[in-house]
Write a protein that holds these residues in place. Sequence first.
Motif, short mmCIF file in Angstrom:
data_model
loop_
_atom_site.label_atom_id
_atom_site.label_comp_id
_atom_site.label_asym_id
_atom_site.label_seq_id
_atom_site.Cartn_x
_atom_site.Cartn_y
_atom_site.Cartn_z
N THR A 268 -0.66 0.46 -6.90
CA THR A 268 -0.73 0.64 -5.44
C THR A 268 0.44 -0.03 -4.75
O THR A 268 0.30 -0.59 -3.68
CB THR A 268 -2.05 0.04 -4.90
N ARG A 269 1.59 -0.02 -5.40
CA ARG A 269 2.73 -0.72 -4.83
C ARG A 269 3.19 -0.06 -3.53
O ARG A 269 3.07 1.13 -3.34
CB ARG A 269 3.88 -0.79 -5.84
N GLN A 270 3.79 -0.90 -2.69
CA GLN A 270 4.20 -0.47 -1.36
C GLN A 270 5.63 0.03 -1.38
O GLN A 270 6.37 -0.20 -2.33
CB GLN A 270 4.06 -1.65 -0.39
N PRO A 271 6.07 0.71 -0.32
CA PRO A 271 7.46 1.11 -0.22
C PRO A 271 8.38 -0.11 -0.31
O PRO A 271 8.00 -1.22 0.06
CB PRO A 271 7.54 1.77 1.16
N SER A 272 9.59 0.13 -0.78
CA SER A 272 10.48 -0.99 -1.06
C SER A 272 10.99 -1.67 0.19
O SER A 272 11.32 -2.85 0.17
CB SER A 272 11.67 -0.52 -1.90
N ARG A 273 11.11 -0.95 1.29
CA ARG A 273 11.64 -1.50 2.52
C ARG A 273 10.52 -1.78 3.52
O ARG A 273 9.59 -1.01 3.64
CB ARG A 273 12.66 -0.55 3.14
N PHE A 274 10.66 -2.89 4.25
CA PHE A 274 9.68 -3.23 5.27
C PHE A 274 10.35 -3.10 6.63
O PHE A 274 11.37 -3.72 6.89
CB PHE A 274 9.19 -4.68 5.08
N ALA B 131 13.88 -0.40 -4.56
CA ALA B 131 13.82 -1.83 -4.27
C ALA B 131 15.11 -2.51 -4.71
O ALA B 131 15.70 -2.15 -5.72
CB ALA B 131 12.63 -2.46 -4.96
N LYS B 132 15.52 -3.49 -3.95
CA LYS B 132 16.67 -4.31 -4.28
C LYS B 132 16.23 -5.75 -4.46
O LYS B 132 15.22 -6.18 -3.90
CB LYS B 132 17.74 -4.21 -3.19
N ILE C 246 11.80 -20.05 -22.36
CA ILE C 246 12.08 -18.71 -21.85
C ILE C 246 11.55 -18.59 -20.43
O ILE C 246 10.52 -19.20 -20.08
CB ILE C 246 11.45 -17.63 -22.76
N VAL C 247 12.26 -17.83 -19.59
CA VAL C 247 11.78 -17.44 -18.26
C VAL C 247 11.89 -15.92 -18.19
O VAL C 247 12.97 -15.35 -18.42
CB VAL C 247 12.59 -18.08 -17.13
N TRP C 248 10.79 -15.26 -17.85
CA TRP C 248 10.72 -13.81 -17.92
C TRP C 248 10.16 -13.29 -16.60
O TRP C 248 9.07 -13.65 -16.18
CB TRP C 248 9.81 -13.40 -19.09
N ASN C 249 10.93 -12.42 -15.94
CA ASN C 249 10.49 -11.81 -14.69
C ASN C 249 10.11 -10.35 -14.91
O ASN C 249 10.78 -9.63 -15.65
CB ASN C 249 11.60 -11.86 -13.64
N PHE C 250 9.03 -9.93 -14.26
CA PHE C 250 8.59 -8.54 -14.26
C PHE C 250 8.66 -8.00 -12.83
O PHE C 250 8.06 -8.57 -11.93
CB PHE C 250 7.15 -8.40 -14.75
N PHE C 251 9.39 -6.92 -12.63
CA PHE C 251 9.42 -6.22 -11.35
C PHE C 251 8.80 -4.85 -11.57
O PHE C 251 9.25 -4.09 -12.41
CB PHE C 251 10.85 -6.05 -10.84
N LEU C 252 7.76 -4.52 -10.79
CA LEU C 252 7.10 -3.23 -10.96
C LEU C 252 7.21 -2.39 -9.69
O LEU C 252 7.41 -2.92 -8.61
CB LEU C 252 5.63 -3.44 -11.32
#
Length: 662
Positions: free
Chosen positions: A21-27, A58-59, A656-662
């Motif tokens: 249910t992710r939102q649009p990238s720009r607000f 998304a940026k 380790i540092v691990w980022n997830f962008f969905l």
Amino acid sequence: MKRLIFTSILLCFLNVLFAQTRQPSRFSQDFGNTISQDSLRNSSRKSTSIKKIKNTDAKIEDYLIISHLNDTTFVDTTLTIQKDYNFNYLRRDNFGLMPFSNLGQTYNTLTFDFENTILMPSFGARARHFNYMEIEDINYYRVPTPLTELFFKTAFEQGQLADSFFTVNTSPQFNFSIAYKGLRSLGNYQHLLTSTGNFRFTSNYQTKNKRYSIRAHIVTQDLLNQENGGLQDASVEDFESGTEEFLDRSILEVNFENAESVLKGKRFHLEHDYKIVRKKDSLSKNKLSVGHIVSLKDKFYEYDQSSAVTSFFGSANKSSGLKDRVTLENLYNQLQLNYSNNLVGDLQVNVSHNNYNYGYNRLVVVGNTTITNRLKGDIISAGGKYLKQFNKFKLEGALGVNVSGDFEGNFFNAKAKFKLNDDVFVSASINHSSKAPNYNFLLYQSDYINYNWQNNFNNTETQQLAFQIKYKSLADITVDYSNINDYTYFKLDDARISNDNPNPIKPFQNTESISYLRVKLVNEIKYGKFALNNTVLYQNVQDDNNVFNVPELTTRNTLYYASHLFKKAMYLQTGVTFNYFTSYYMNAYNPLLAEFYVQTDREFGDFPRLDFFINAKIRQTRIYLKAEHFNAAFTGYDYFAAPNNPYRDFAIRFGIVWNFFL
């Protein structure tokens, strides 16, 4: 560790759930006043790769991190030498701190900053607060898609350190985040287990018409340490000898093996504001809003020992089942009136109320004197803030004063900043503070007879002048000069030392003024793919009573190589870091108080620490491998974090540092 595993699974589940249910990238909405106007403080960062962000609209600049001061940056997945400095238990640069042997123990402080804007006494057990997250340590977020960060690092012997974080905007107006940092580490010495947990939940919301905004957080913390009192004097000699049989640190004798301390706390914090007159367009000149902050904190420090160790702490009221527990409940409310005008600037006036309740659940009689068990009451304070931007020049200030209650206090600070161009930045500030000593200087109770007192100390007063000049990455020079009056400290009471009373530590207040100068240089010199990063700190103290001790010189120098490999699929960073500070009368640690105290019997320091590291970044994953203190075996076993408390031996650690962008 069950809580840590459960939290990690929960965060991964939430990440997948909200990805649907992710939102649009720009607000399109303006997020209150959170975008920082402090261009002098927040330098712009280059955008990182977005290959792992599944929503390609998304940026990385859209993933905002908002501090408690409303300064805003964005998520940074680059690999820099500063990231290596921050990859530790505290997750921030620990230059100026000397860690103890086990992860999750305390740190000896090598440098102090006397800038202060706090009007109330602080809770005691300050040696246990390095990993205790205060209001200023909590950030808020605004993200176009769900964001997860997983942090992991090996510990000493059994256990590990992990930090799991997840945040999502369920709408352009509402964000929440949830995080948990957990540690368990056995350590290399007897009875030195650490087990800590920091849970954080934040949320922020703004109405669609932008008039009302609110943000809040809940933090619960549980920091447990086994205590052993450090090595026995005979074992210190064995440690320093370097004899092979004593390289197994578990056979070295410690002062006791039957005590543990725990610092627990929870905090509920909320701040909200309503815009009465809001800026509608670029021609609007006035803004008026009212704000309210409420913060409730409840914390306690407890020291438990199964049987009394009179040879270390002196006589006790009972021989077994010793338990010292001190609590603090504090309810804080602040009302604000904020006015902004294009000509005048930003102005705030505020009124605050503190209801405090500190103490114990028992009465203690020392000699013919009954020591009270509670310090409680109400404090009313008034204050204000000011900020004005003149093109490249910025002026800001704040003040506060206690107008009623048992604790007097006041502070004032002012800062001027000037950005000459993109390369040169200068600032100057003046700070004054008058504040009551910490609660444990004023009142302390224990089953050990030496550790019972009630004092009526004067406020500690400090004045500080500070200057900074920065030119690119070649020179960042900070100079500050502080004058300290009525400085409070812990020290052995020499008049009471005897065979039956070996360590009668008590609080004192210095009668002479202390002058304290610091000069710090940070720079980085690059040549091709090689770089030399330097942090050098010079300190000078004028103190006739020798109660304020710091090393004259502290330095950290990193020579490293950095380059892309495998057609830029991986970014590699490898090098050596050198840490050093000159010898001085290093403060000793008392596990009962969880405080450091002044000692002038022996100087410590003057030993190098060399770390070899290999760091790599693959997409949004940073990998860290470090050989810590690899020079331990050939530069001598004279490295201590405090008297009778050695620093760490050579160890290889991975993280380790691990980022997830969905």
